[in-house]
Design a protein around this motif. Structure first.
Motif, PDB file in Angstrom:
ATOM      1  N   ARG B  31     -11.276 -19.386   3.806  1.00  0.00           N
ATOM      2  CA  ARG B  31     -11.379 -20.008   5.122  1.00  0.00           C
ATOM      3  C   ARG B  31     -10.868 -21.443   5.051  1.00  0.00           C
ATOM      4  O   ARG B  31     -11.173 -22.172   4.112  1.00  0.00           O
ATOM      5  CB  ARG B  31     -12.817 -19.983   5.610  1.00  0.00           C
ATOM      6  CG  ARG B  31     -13.251 -18.587   5.993  1.00  0.00           C
ATOM      7  CD  ARG B  31     -14.320 -18.597   7.017  1.00  0.00           C
ATOM      8  NE  ARG B  31     -14.338 -17.325   7.730  1.00  0.00           N
ATOM      9  CZ  ARG B  31     -15.153 -17.041   8.703  1.00  0.00           C
ATOM     10  NH1 ARG B  31     -16.021 -17.943   9.102  1.00  0.00           N
ATOM     11  NH2 ARG B  31     -15.113 -15.867   9.296  1.00  0.00           N
ATOM     12  N   TYR B  33     -10.204 -24.943   7.618  1.00  0.00           N
ATOM     13  CA  TYR B  33     -10.528 -25.577   8.889  1.00  0.00           C
ATOM     14  C   TYR B  33      -9.732 -26.873   9.049  1.00  0.00           C
ATOM     15  O   TYR B  33      -9.500 -27.593   8.081  1.00  0.00           O
ATOM     16  CB  TYR B  33     -12.017 -25.943   8.933  1.00  0.00           C
ATOM     17  CG  TYR B  33     -12.973 -24.788   8.821  1.00  0.00           C
ATOM     18  CD1 TYR B  33     -13.246 -24.191   7.590  1.00  0.00           C
ATOM     19  CD2 TYR B  33     -13.612 -24.289   9.949  1.00  0.00           C
ATOM     20  CE1 TYR B  33     -14.124 -23.129   7.492  1.00  0.00           C
ATOM     21  CE2 TYR B  33     -14.498 -23.231   9.862  1.00  0.00           C
ATOM     22  CZ  TYR B  33     -14.756 -22.650   8.633  1.00  0.00           C
ATOM     23  OH  TYR B  33     -15.624 -21.598   8.540  1.00  0.00           O
ATOM     24  N   TYR B  35      -9.908 -30.476  11.330  1.00  0.00           N
ATOM     25  CA  TYR B  35     -10.729 -31.323  12.173  1.00  0.00           C
ATOM     26  C   TYR B  35      -9.967 -32.608  12.483  1.00  0.00           C
ATOM     27  O   TYR B  35      -9.085 -33.020  11.734  1.00  0.00           O
ATOM     28  CB  TYR B  35     -12.028 -31.727  11.460  1.00  0.00           C
ATOM     29  CG  TYR B  35     -12.968 -30.601  11.145  1.00  0.00           C
ATOM     30  CD1 TYR B  35     -12.875 -29.912   9.939  1.00  0.00           C
ATOM     31  CD2 TYR B  35     -13.975 -30.230  12.040  1.00  0.00           C
ATOM     32  CE1 TYR B  35     -13.749 -28.890   9.636  1.00  0.00           C
ATOM     33  CE2 TYR B  35     -14.857 -29.205  11.740  1.00  0.00           C
ATOM     34  CZ  TYR B  35     -14.736 -28.537  10.536  1.00  0.00           C
ATOM     35  OH  TYR B  35     -15.601 -27.522  10.239  1.00  0.00           O
ATOM     36  N   GLN B  37     -10.970 -36.703  13.333  1.00  0.00           N
ATOM     37  CA  GLN B  37     -12.074 -37.649  13.334  1.00  0.00           C
ATOM     38  C   GLN B  37     -11.573 -39.015  13.757  1.00  0.00           C
ATOM     39  O   GLN B  37     -10.629 -39.548  13.171  1.00  0.00           O
ATOM     40  CB  GLN B  37     -12.738 -37.744  11.948  1.00  0.00           C
ATOM     41  CG  GLN B  37     -14.004 -38.593  11.952  1.00  0.00           C
ATOM     42  CD  GLN B  37     -14.709 -38.634  10.615  1.00  0.00           C
ATOM     43  OE1 GLN B  37     -14.094 -38.505   9.558  1.00  0.00           O
ATOM     44  NE2 GLN B  37     -16.033 -38.803  10.638  1.00  0.00           N
ATOM     45  N   GLN B  41     -17.050 -41.457  15.041  1.00  0.00           N
ATOM     46  CA  GLN B  41     -17.394 -40.119  15.533  1.00  0.00           C
ATOM     47  C   GLN B  41     -17.457 -39.116  14.388  1.00  0.00           C
ATOM     48  O   GLN B  41     -16.915 -39.343  13.311  1.00  0.00           O
ATOM     49  CB  GLN B  41     -16.354 -39.651  16.550  1.00  0.00           C
ATOM     50  CG  GLN B  41     -16.262 -40.522  17.790  1.00  0.00           C
ATOM     51  CD  GLN B  41     -17.555 -40.519  18.587  1.00  0.00           C
ATOM     52  OE1 GLN B  41     -18.148 -39.470  18.837  1.00  0.00           O
ATOM     53  NE2 GLN B  41     -18.012 -41.699  18.974  1.00  0.00           N
ATOM     54  N   GLY B  42     -18.101 -37.995  14.657  1.00  0.00           N
ATOM     55  CA  GLY B  42     -18.120 -36.925  13.688  1.00  0.00           C
ATOM     56  C   GLY B  42     -16.830 -36.120  13.737  1.00  0.00           C
ATOM     57  O   GLY B  42     -16.069 -36.226  14.701  1.00  0.00           O
ATOM     58  N   PRO B  43     -16.555 -35.338  12.704  1.00  0.00           N
ATOM     59  CA  PRO B  43     -15.362 -34.484  12.731  1.00  0.00           C
ATOM     60  C   PRO B  43     -15.407 -33.550  13.936  1.00  0.00           C
ATOM     61  O   PRO B  43     -16.432 -32.918  14.209  1.00  0.00           O
ATOM     62  CB  PRO B  43     -15.470 -33.711  11.406  1.00  0.00           C
ATOM     63  CG  PRO B  43     -16.309 -34.574  10.521  1.00  0.00           C
ATOM     64  CD  PRO B  43     -17.295 -35.226  11.438  1.00  0.00           C
ATOM     65  N   PHE B  45     -13.930 -30.213  15.644  1.00  0.00           N
ATOM     66  CA  PHE B  45     -13.265 -28.967  15.277  1.00  0.00           C
ATOM     67  C   PHE B  45     -11.962 -28.793  16.059  1.00  0.00           C
ATOM     68  O   PHE B  45     -11.927 -28.969  17.277  1.00  0.00           O
ATOM     69  CB  PHE B  45     -14.204 -27.797  15.576  1.00  0.00           C
ATOM     70  CG  PHE B  45     -13.561 -26.449  15.471  1.00  0.00           C
ATOM     71  CD1 PHE B  45     -13.139 -25.773  16.609  1.00  0.00           C
ATOM     72  CD2 PHE B  45     -13.374 -25.844  14.245  1.00  0.00           C
ATOM     73  CE1 PHE B  45     -12.553 -24.522  16.529  1.00  0.00           C
ATOM     74  CE2 PHE B  45     -12.783 -24.591  14.151  1.00  0.00           C
ATOM     75  CZ  PHE B  45     -12.361 -23.930  15.291  1.00  0.00           C
ATOM     76  N   TYR B  48      -9.510 -22.870  12.956  1.00  0.00           N
ATOM     77  CA  TYR B  48      -9.767 -22.392  11.610  1.00  0.00           C
ATOM     78  C   TYR B  48      -9.107 -21.050  11.353  1.00  0.00           C
ATOM     79  O   TYR B  48      -8.784 -20.301  12.284  1.00  0.00           O
ATOM     80  CB  TYR B  48     -11.254 -22.381  11.270  1.00  0.00           C
ATOM     81  CG  TYR B  48     -12.050 -21.160  11.681  1.00  0.00           C
ATOM     82  CD1 TYR B  48     -12.642 -21.092  12.928  1.00  0.00           C
ATOM     83  CD2 TYR B  48     -12.273 -20.102  10.796  1.00  0.00           C
ATOM     84  CE1 TYR B  48     -13.412 -20.001  13.298  1.00  0.00           C
ATOM     85  CE2 TYR B  48     -13.042 -19.005  11.159  1.00  0.00           C
ATOM     86  CZ  TYR B  48     -13.616 -18.966  12.416  1.00  0.00           C
ATOM     87  OH  TYR B  48     -14.379 -17.879  12.780  1.00  0.00           O
ATOM     88  N   GLU B  56      -9.877 -19.032  15.582  1.00  0.00           N
ATOM     89  CA  GLU B  56     -10.361 -19.765  16.737  1.00  0.00           C
ATOM     90  C   GLU B  56      -9.643 -21.098  16.841  1.00  0.00           C
ATOM     91  O   GLU B  56      -9.283 -21.709  15.842  1.00  0.00           O
ATOM     92  CB  GLU B  56     -11.875 -19.988  16.646  1.00  0.00           C
ATOM     93  CG  GLU B  56     -12.471 -20.551  17.932  1.00  0.00           C
ATOM     94  CD  GLU B  56     -13.986 -20.473  17.984  1.00  0.00           C
ATOM     95  OE1 GLU B  56     -14.587 -19.749  17.164  1.00  0.00           O
ATOM     96  OE2 GLU B  56     -14.568 -21.135  18.867  1.00  0.00           O
ATOM     97  N   ARG B  59     -10.848 -25.279  22.591  1.00  0.00           N
ATOM     98  CA  ARG B  59     -10.372 -25.274  23.974  1.00  0.00           C
ATOM     99  C   ARG B  59      -9.815 -26.635  24.372  1.00  0.00           C
ATOM    100  O   ARG B  59      -9.024 -26.747  25.297  1.00  0.00           O
ATOM    101  CB  ARG B  59     -11.522 -24.920  24.916  1.00  0.00           C
ATOM    102  CG  ARG B  59     -12.014 -23.500  24.795  1.00  0.00           C
ATOM    103  CD  ARG B  59     -13.316 -23.327  25.534  1.00  0.00           C
ATOM    104  NE  ARG B  59     -14.373 -24.133  24.932  1.00  0.00           N
ATOM    105  CZ  ARG B  59     -15.535 -24.365  25.509  1.00  0.00           C
ATOM    106  NH1 ARG B  59     -15.817 -23.878  26.679  1.00  0.00           N
ATOM    107  NH2 ARG B  59     -16.443 -25.099  24.904  1.00  0.00           N
ATOM    108  N   LEU B  91      -8.631 -34.116   9.171  1.00  0.00           N
ATOM    109  CA  LEU B  91      -9.304 -33.605   7.987  1.00  0.00           C
ATOM    110  C   LEU B  91      -9.127 -32.105   7.881  1.00  0.00           C
ATOM    111  O   LEU B  91      -9.173 -31.388   8.876  1.00  0.00           O
ATOM    112  CB  LEU B  91     -10.802 -33.909   8.052  1.00  0.00           C
ATOM    113  CG  LEU B  91     -11.221 -35.375   7.954  1.00  0.00           C
ATOM    114  CD1 LEU B  91     -12.657 -35.544   8.427  1.00  0.00           C
ATOM    115  CD2 LEU B  91     -11.085 -35.875   6.527  1.00  0.00           C
TER     116      LEU B  91
END
Lengths: 111, 119
Positions: B31, B33, B35, B37, B41-43, B45, B48, B56, B59, B91
């Motif tokens: 897997r 992913y 991101y 950032q 702020q946080g990562p 999404f 992935y 996915e 949106r 990231l």
């Protein structure tokens, strides 16, 4: 929804005191809850995680608790040290297997 | 180094240009992913993959963004017609999803990121 709320956004504690950071999520299908530590200019590092079939997990000075009914989980750091100063992110893995992160808590441990 | 790697580490580009970033996951991880950032702020999404399949996509992701993982190993993220709002740290992270009959592993490991600055 998939969002996760994280509080507080900043936290200052004296060296040796405990720090607690709380997160709330809404996706009932979430089953995995990691916590990441990010130092300035560096990548997020996994520090502890918990799965939905467990209520508490401890690793030395760090512990995580999960209340699946109330949909919240918390990070507890005991005997804080200056090197614990960083930004901490909670996250949860949604029902579709993607990870949703909180907005972060900037922890400052005062010597 | 057997961790997640990303290239380049820094990219400065002019608005309107296209950029492409590469991520090499931990070798046995299926897997991957992506991101974004921004400061404080946080990562966030983006998308992935499981092996080569993109499962996915956020949106919120503009159609100027596209990602591929053609052989199920490394991945590329392309941003077309960059805008100043695209400036961020990008990231990559990877994890290993085992079959249901094996002990599940969910740990996700991040790469060092690519810092994009659009001028």
């Amino acid at each position: 929804g998939e969002n996760v709320e994280q509080h507080p956004s900043t936290l200052s504690v004296q060296e040796g005191d405990s720090a607690v950071i709380k997160c709330t999520y809404s996706d009932s299908a979430s089953n995995y809850f990691p916590w990441y530590k990010q130092e300035l200019g560096k990548r997020p590092q996994l520090i502890i995680d918990i799965r939905s079939n467990v209520g508490e997990k401890k690793d030395q000075r760090i512990a995580v608790t999960l209340n699946k009914t109330a949909k919240h989980f918390s990070l507890h750091i005991t005997e804080t040290q200056p090197e614990d100063s960083a930004v901490y992110f909670c996250a949860h893995q949604s029902g579709t297997y993607k990870y949703i992160f909180g907005t972060g808590t900037r922890l400052k441990v005062l010597a | 180094d057997t961790g997640v790697s990303q290239d380049p580490r820094h990219k400065i580009t002019k608005r309107g240009q296209n950029v492409t970033f590469r991520c090499d996951p931990i070798s046995e991880h299926n897997r991957l992913y992506w991101y974004r950032q921004t400061l404080g702020q946080g990562p966030e999404f983006l998308t992935y993959f499981q092996n080569e399949a993109q499962l996915e996509k956020s949106r919120l992701l503009s159609d100027r963004f596209s990602a591929e993982r053609p052989k199920g190993s490394f991945s590329t993220l392309e941003i077309q017609r960059t805008e100043q709002g695209d400036s961020a740290m990008y990231l990559c992270a990877s994890s290993l999803l085992l079959p249901p009959q094996q002990r599940r592993s969910y740990e996700q490991y991040f790469g060092p990121g690519t810092r994009l600055t659009v001028t």
